[in-house]
Scaffold this active site. Structure first.
Site, PDB file in Angstrom:
ATOM      1  N   LYS A  59     -12.564  -4.814   2.050  1.00 56.82           N
ATOM      2  CA  LYS A  59     -11.987  -3.915   3.046  1.00 56.82           C
ATOM      3  C   LYS A  59     -12.873  -2.685   3.154  1.00 56.82           C
ATOM      4  O   LYS A  59     -13.064  -1.944   2.185  1.00 56.82           O
ATOM      5  CB  LYS A  59     -10.566  -3.515   2.643  1.00 56.82           C
TER       6      LYS A  59
ATOM      7  N   ARG B  78      -3.496   3.635  12.438  1.00 60.81           N
ATOM      8  CA  ARG B  78      -2.967   4.825  11.771  1.00 60.81           C
ATOM      9  C   ARG B  78      -1.972   5.558  12.675  1.00 60.81           C
ATOM     10  O   ARG B  78      -1.080   6.236  12.179  1.00 60.81           O
ATOM     11  CB  ARG B  78      -4.107   5.713  11.287  1.00 60.81           C
TER      12      ARG B  78
ATOM     13  N   LYS C 210     -12.142  -7.468   6.202  1.00 63.29           N
ATOM     14  CA  LYS C 210     -11.578  -6.543   7.176  1.00 63.29           C
ATOM     15  C   LYS C 210     -12.473  -5.341   7.377  1.00 63.29           C
ATOM     16  O   LYS C 210     -12.856  -4.737   6.377  1.00 63.29           O
ATOM     17  CB  LYS C 210     -10.200  -6.111   6.652  1.00 63.29           C
TER      18      LYS C 210
ATOM     19  N   CYS D 187       0.854  -1.183   0.000  1.00 58.52           N
ATOM     20  CA  CYS D 187       0.000   0.000   0.000  1.00 58.52           C
ATOM     21  C   CYS D 187       0.887   1.228   0.000  1.00 58.52           C
ATOM     22  O   CYS D 187       2.082   1.130   0.282  1.00 58.52           O
ATOM     23  CB  CYS D 187      -0.924   0.008   1.219  1.00 58.52           C
TER      24      CYS D 187
ATOM     25  N   GLU E 231     -16.710  -7.260  -5.034  1.00 60.34           N
ATOM     26  CA  GLU E 231     -15.278  -6.945  -4.858  1.00 60.34           C
ATOM     27  C   GLU E 231     -14.464  -8.233  -4.821  1.00 60.34           C
ATOM     28  O   GLU E 231     -13.414  -8.345  -5.448  1.00 60.34           O
ATOM     29  CB  GLU E 231     -15.054  -6.189  -3.538  1.00 60.34           C
TER      30      GLU E 231
HETATM   31  C1  PBG Z   1      -3.199   0.280   4.866  1.00 59.28           C
HETATM   32  C2  PBG Z   1      -3.786  -0.563   5.936  1.00 59.28           C
HETATM   33  C3  PBG Z   1      -4.614  -0.184   7.000  1.00 59.28           C
HETATM   34  C4  PBG Z   1      -4.762  -1.319   7.796  1.00 59.28           C
HETATM   35  C5  PBG Z   1      -4.082  -2.344   7.177  1.00 59.28           C
HETATM   36  N1  PBG Z   1      -3.489  -1.866   6.018  1.00 59.28           N
HETATM   37  C6  PBG Z   1      -5.154   1.119   7.401  1.00 59.28           C
HETATM   38  C7  PBG Z   1      -6.101   1.850   6.561  1.00 59.28           C
HETATM   39  O1  PBG Z   1      -6.629   1.358   5.559  1.00 59.28           O
HETATM   40  O2  PBG Z   1      -6.310   3.005   6.905  1.00 59.28           O
HETATM   41  C8  PBG Z   1      -5.524  -1.390   9.093  1.00 59.28           C
HETATM   42  C9  PBG Z   1      -5.110  -2.452  10.027  1.00 59.28           C
HETATM   43  C10 PBG Z   1      -5.638  -2.308  11.426  1.00 59.28           C
HETATM   44  O3  PBG Z   1      -6.419  -1.401  11.749  1.00 59.28           O
HETATM   45  O4  PBG Z   1      -5.238  -3.140  12.252  1.00 59.28           O
HETATM   46  N2  PBG Z   1      -3.996   0.647   3.837  1.00 59.28           N
END
Ligand code: PBG
Length: 328
Positions: free
Chosen positions: A194, A204, A247, A119, A232
């Site tokens: 997601k 974050r 998630k 990411c 999706e």
């Molecule tokens: C990155 C990502 C996120 C999480 C995993 N990969 C954060 C987001 O999408 O803002 C969240 C994982 C967690 O809250 O444990 N895109």
């Protein structure tokens, strides 16, 4: 006398209960998320996630020793770069933080499965998961950067890549790039369903990846939508995903269930940071029995249909399971 169906018969002892138990959490199901950052001898606690740390590479490999001793076989890696820019260029540097961590881990622990989160949000100065122009997240230009990032992880030795950006078409782009370079056996574990969730708050903080303007609602899914999650996921499967992720996990049991019913491939439930933080906070106050609640939450994800559990509790769970008790 009329026959009574006595459901309590099979609950009369611990032995009989374990004999008829339908689901269980296994150490083999667990994936442990970890955060790596630049520097040396750094192990920085994340305040909103007690027990979770940001590690410099040397401390990370030390912590991997603990992972190994606990019997956990897979970790999910997130990088915290030294420098952020508009395009998140550190994400795909050959000597970036994730790439260096992967190399070091493979030297010391070649048998631990290294899954890398693919990411841009940790690497961009605006904190979004893609290229931004005039306040908009540009899908197709982001794909090239995600491809490069995934490739750089795999070249360093990553076993599985896990795209979490939610751009359209990223699974196909990454699959093609890996195949083109001969990595035909490297699986893609896609964050398919997601959601744009409030439960990512503590993550974050841990990853320093909060968006600097707006939110992620134009690319992550709208929480009320279930059918859309099936779309999706179908697209990701068609594009070549080997494992799919739902998630968050706790408020999305229906999505886990529907995903498993519909797609015959491994499903991972991501027990996210906010879910972890809530249990930690209540446990710290003495309001709940932490071990019992964690195991109950995780077995609930298994019952819904999850095969794999991504959880910050992985090491605790492995230790609890070793005690021989299922903890419930
Ligand atoms: C990155 C990502 C996120 C999480 C995993 N990969 C954060 C987001 O999408 O803002 C969240 C994982 C967690 O809250 O444990 N895109």
């Amino acid at each position: 006398m009329e026959l009574m169906r006595r459901m309590r018969r099979l609950r009369t002892s611990a032995e009989i209960r374990s004999l008829v138990r339908e689901h269980s959490v296994q150490v083999n199901d667990l994936i442990y998320p970890m955060f790596v950052m630049a520097g040396e001898k750094q192990k920085v606690a994340v305040p909103s996630m007690p027990g979770v740390y940001q590690y410099s590479v040397d401390q990370f490999t030390e912590a991997l020793g603990e992972v190994r001793r606990a019997g956990v076989k897979a970790v999910l890696l997130f990088g915290i770069p030294q420098m952020k820019d508009a395009l998140g260029t550190e994400a795909h540097r050959a000597d970036g933080i994730v790439q260096e961590s992967v190399r070091a881990a493979k030297r010391l622990y070649p048998d631990i499965l290294l899954i890398t989160d693919v990411c841009l949000c940790e690497y961009t100065d605006h904190g979004h998961c893609g290229v931004v122009r005039q306040g908009e997240i540009i899908n197709d230009e982001t794909l090239a950067l995600l491809e490069q990032t995934a490739l750089s992880h795999v070249r360093a030795g990553a076993d599985i890549v896990a795209p979490s950006d939610m751009m359209d078409g990223r699974v196909r782009a990454i699959r093609r790039a890996l195949d083109r370079e001969g990595f035909v056996h490297t699986p893609v574990m896609a964050y398919s369903a997601k959601f744009a969730s409030g439960f990512y708050g503590p993550f974050r903080d841990a990853a320093g990846s909060a968006p600097q303007f707006g939110d992620r609602k134009t690319y992550q899914m709208d929480p009320p939508n279930g059918n859309e999650a099936m779309w999706e996921t179908a697209l990701d499967v068609e594009e070549g995903a080997d494992i799919v992720i739902v998630k968050p996990a706790l408020s999305y049991g229906d999505i886990i269930y529907r995903t498993k019913q519909r797609f015959q491939l491994p499903v991972a439930a991501y027990n996210v940071s906010g879910e972890y933080a809530m249990i930690k906070a209540a446990a710290a106050n003495g309001w709940i029995d932490e071990r019992r609640i964690v195991l109950e939450a995780l077995v609930g994800m298994k019952r819904a249909g999850a095969d794999l559990l991504i959880t910050y509790y992985a090491l605790d769970v492995a230790a609890w399971l070793q005690d021989g008790s299922e903890g419930l």
